[in-house]
Design an enzyme around this catalytic site. Structure first.
Site, PDB file in Angstrom:
ATOM      1  N   HIS A   1      -4.007   1.336   7.855  1.00 48.77           N
ATOM      2  CA  HIS A   1      -2.637   1.853   7.912  1.00 48.77           C
ATOM      3  C   HIS A   1      -2.471   3.009   6.926  1.00 48.77           C
ATOM      4  O   HIS A   1      -1.934   4.065   7.268  1.00 48.77           O
ATOM      5  CB  HIS A   1      -1.632   0.730   7.601  1.00 48.77           C
ATOM      6  CG  HIS A   1      -0.213   1.201   7.526  1.00 48.77           C
ATOM      7  ND1 HIS A   1       0.700   0.966   8.527  1.00 48.77           N
ATOM      8  CD2 HIS A   1       0.440   1.924   6.578  1.00 48.77           C
ATOM      9  CE1 HIS A   1       1.856   1.533   8.191  1.00 48.77           C
ATOM     10  NE2 HIS A   1       1.724   2.113   7.011  1.00 48.77           N
ATOM     11  N   GLU A   2      -2.956   2.792   5.695  1.00 45.71           N
ATOM     12  CA  GLU A   2      -2.796   3.840   4.665  1.00 45.71           C
ATOM     13  C   GLU A   2      -3.670   5.056   4.986  1.00 45.71           C
ATOM     14  O   GLU A   2      -3.259   6.196   4.769  1.00 45.71           O
ATOM     15  CB  GLU A   2      -3.126   3.285   3.276  1.00 45.71           C
ATOM     16  CG  GLU A   2      -2.235   2.127   2.814  1.00 45.71           C
ATOM     17  CD  GLU A   2      -0.743   2.406   2.930  1.00 45.71           C
ATOM     18  OE1 GLU A   2      -0.340   3.576   2.829  1.00 45.71           O
ATOM     19  OE2 GLU A   2       0.023   1.445   3.144  1.00 45.71           O
TER      20      GLU A   2
ATOM     21  N   HIS B   1      -2.023   7.481   7.232  1.00 43.33           N
ATOM     22  CA  HIS B   1      -1.077   8.408   6.592  1.00 43.33           C
ATOM     23  C   HIS B   1      -1.761   9.714   6.179  1.00 43.33           C
ATOM     24  O   HIS B   1      -1.151  10.775   6.218  1.00 43.33           O
ATOM     25  CB  HIS B   1      -0.452   7.779   5.335  1.00 43.33           C
ATOM     26  CG  HIS B   1       0.708   6.875   5.623  1.00 43.33           C
ATOM     27  ND1 HIS B   1       1.886   7.339   6.150  1.00 43.33           N
ATOM     28  CD2 HIS B   1       0.884   5.541   5.448  1.00 43.33           C
ATOM     29  CE1 HIS B   1       2.733   6.324   6.282  1.00 43.33           C
ATOM     30  NE2 HIS B   1       2.149   5.214   5.866  1.00 43.33           N
TER      31      HIS B   1
ATOM     32  N   GLN C   1       3.187   9.936   1.376  1.00 41.96           N
ATOM     33  CA  GLN C   1       4.481   9.250   1.434  1.00 41.96           C
ATOM     34  C   GLN C   1       5.395   9.626   0.273  1.00 41.96           C
ATOM     35  O   GLN C   1       6.599   9.372   0.316  1.00 41.96           O
ATOM     36  CB  GLN C   1       4.292   7.730   1.443  1.00 41.96           C
ATOM     37  CG  GLN C   1       3.706   7.220   2.747  1.00 41.96           C
ATOM     38  CD  GLN C   1       3.558   5.707   2.709  1.00 41.96           C
ATOM     39  OE1 GLN C   1       2.607   5.191   2.144  1.00 41.96           O
ATOM     40  NE2 GLN C   1       4.518   5.013   3.275  1.00 41.96           N
TER      41      GLN C   1
ATOM     42  N   CYS D   1       6.019  -0.549   7.026  1.00 43.59           N
ATOM     43  CA  CYS D   1       5.669   0.684   6.321  1.00 43.59           C
ATOM     44  C   CYS D   1       6.854   1.089   5.450  1.00 43.59           C
ATOM     45  O   CYS D   1       7.996   1.052   5.918  1.00 43.59           O
ATOM     46  CB  CYS D   1       5.362   1.782   7.331  1.00 43.59           C
ATOM     47  SG  CYS D   1       5.002   3.370   6.576  1.00 43.59           S
ATOM     48  N   LEU D   2       6.593   1.494   4.220  1.00 39.38           N
ATOM     49  CA  LEU D   2       7.683   1.909   3.326  1.00 39.38           C
ATOM     50  C   LEU D   2       8.430   3.126   3.878  1.00 39.38           C
ATOM     51  O   LEU D   2       9.592   3.339   3.533  1.00 39.38           O
ATOM     52  CB  LEU D   2       7.142   2.227   1.925  1.00 39.38           C
ATOM     53  CG  LEU D   2       6.625   1.029   1.118  1.00 39.38           C
ATOM     54  CD1 LEU D   2       6.018   1.502  -0.192  1.00 39.38           C
ATOM     55  CD2 LEU D   2       7.727   0.011   0.857  1.00 39.38           C
TER      56      LEU D   2
ATOM     57  N   GLY E   1       0.839  -1.188   0.000  1.00 38.38           N
ATOM     58  CA  GLY E   1       0.000   0.000   0.000  1.00 38.38           C
ATOM     59  C   GLY E   1       0.875   1.240   0.000  1.00 38.38           C
ATOM     60  O   GLY E   1       2.041   1.193   0.444  1.00 38.38           O
TER      61      GLY E   1
HETATM   62 ZN   LIG Z   1       2.892   3.347   5.894  1.00 42.77          ZN
END
Ligand SMILES: [Zn+2]
Length: 161
Positions: A130-131, A134, A51, A88-89, A46
């Site tokens: 989670h997304e 953000h 991000q 998480c990226l 995701g």
């Molecule tokens: Zn993330």
């Protein structure tokens, strides 16, 4: 069309609250295309627009082949509770247990502004949540215990220098 840089904690852009998308135009479609490319090349499941430094409420998800584009997502309902490991990226190499609702119902729009409503559960729901975090500038590190958070913060800030 291009792969964008994924911002890593503690980049301040990750702490900027995202705004609603109001123009469903080519600019949005280009952003979405870049987000898919960036997510796949980064091997994420995701990616949220903040991000890559774009403060808009746009998310792409591909979890085990289930793909979703969420524009202006809204959490309508949630129930249950489940604890599972999350990455998480924007936190490379960090995996932490996080408690989240087990089942959710969400409303969102697509790149043309068409509205949809959907119920999701389990890990798929976790990816949505989670997304969506953000978009409100909430990060993985905010979902762990205070002790863990202090430890991670120190470690990541030291690494960033
Ligand atoms: Zn993330």
């Amino acid at each position: 069309m291009s792969v964008r840089e994924v911002l890593v904690f503690p980049n301040p852009a990750l702490r900027q609250k995202a705004e609603c998308v109001t123009e469903f135009d080519d600019k949005l479609r280009r952003l979405v295309f870049d987000m898919w490319e960036t997510m796949y090349i980064s091997k994420g499941v995701g990616l949220a627009a903040p991000q890559i430094g774009v403060p808009l409420r746009v998310i792409v998800i591909d979890w085990e082949g289930s793909k979703r584009l969420l524009v202006n997502p809204e959490l309508l309902e949630s129930s249950g509770e489940i604890r599972d490991e999350e990455g998480c990226l924007s936190f490379p190499g960090i995996f932490e247990d996080v408690t989240r609702p087990e089942r959710i119902r969400v409303a969102y729009q697509d790149e043309n502004g068409e509205r949809a409503e959907e119920a999701v559960e389990g890990f798929f729901a976790r990816v949505f949540l989670h997304e969506m975090d953000h978009l409100d500038a909430k990060l993985l590190i905010d979902r762990v215990s205070a002790v863990k958070r202090a430890f991670l913060k120190k470690k990541l800030e030291r690494k960033a220098k």
